[in-house]
Design a protein around this motif. Structure first.
Motif, PDB file in Angstrom:
ATOM      1  N   LYS A  64      21.615 106.563  46.167  1.00 43.25           N
ATOM      2  CA  LYS A  64      22.042 107.691  45.318  1.00 43.25           C
ATOM      3  C   LYS A  64      23.007 108.609  46.072  1.00 43.25           C
ATOM      4  O   LYS A  64      24.016 109.057  45.521  1.00 43.25           O
ATOM      5  N   LEU A  65      22.691 108.885  47.325  1.00 49.11           N
ATOM      6  CA  LEU A  65      23.559 109.735  48.136  1.00 49.11           C
ATOM      7  C   LEU A  65      24.922 109.078  48.342  1.00 49.11           C
ATOM      8  O   LEU A  65      25.965 109.731  48.211  1.00 49.11           O
ATOM      9  N   ALA A  66      24.935 107.797  48.642  1.00 50.68           N
ATOM     10  CA  ALA A  66      26.200 107.084  48.860  1.00 50.68           C
ATOM     11  C   ALA A  66      27.062 107.097  47.601  1.00 50.68           C
ATOM     12  O   ALA A  66      28.294 107.233  47.687  1.00 50.68           O
ATOM     13  N   ARG A  67      26.424 106.961  46.451  1.00 53.18           N
ATOM     14  CA  ARG A  67      27.188 107.029  45.196  1.00 53.18           C
ATOM     15  C   ARG A  67      27.798 108.411  45.004  1.00 53.18           C
ATOM     16  O   ARG A  67      28.951 108.538  44.590  1.00 53.18           O
ATOM     17  N   ASP A  68      27.013 109.446  45.304  1.00 54.39           N
ATOM     18  CA  ASP A  68      27.500 110.816  45.129  1.00 54.39           C
ATOM     19  C   ASP A  68      28.684 111.136  46.037  1.00 54.39           C
ATOM     20  O   ASP A  68      29.620 111.821  45.619  1.00 54.39           O
TER      21      ASP A  68
END
Length: 77
Positions: free
Chosen positions: A23-27
């Motif tokens: 999720k963090l990498a997508r953000d």
């Protein structure tokens, strides 16, 4: 820097960490690298053998871990 290293041992905690990291990498539009290391237990008396047993054991463990990692990658794509 937008690279995230995720150590994974396939436990519930490490899979939760992976979920958060995805999720963090997508953000942040970052890259993920999964890292898995594993010990290979050597039974007593085998450490001085010809090495065939160890190579076979290593190959089996490596195949298992690579398969499990690929399943996680496929799940999160």
């Amino acid at each position: 820097m937008k690279k995230i290293l995720v150590p994974i041992d396939f436990s519930d905690n490490s899979v939760n960490a992976l979920d958060y990291a995805v999720k963090l990498a997508r953000d942040i539009r970052g890259d993920l690298t999964l890292f898995n290391s594993y010990p290979i237990d050597v039974p007593m008396g085998v450490e001085f053998s010809s090495g065939i047993y160890m190579r076979t054991l290593h190959a089996e463990v490596k195949y298992d871990r690579e398969t499990r990692l690929q399943q996680l990658v496929d799940e999160y794509k």
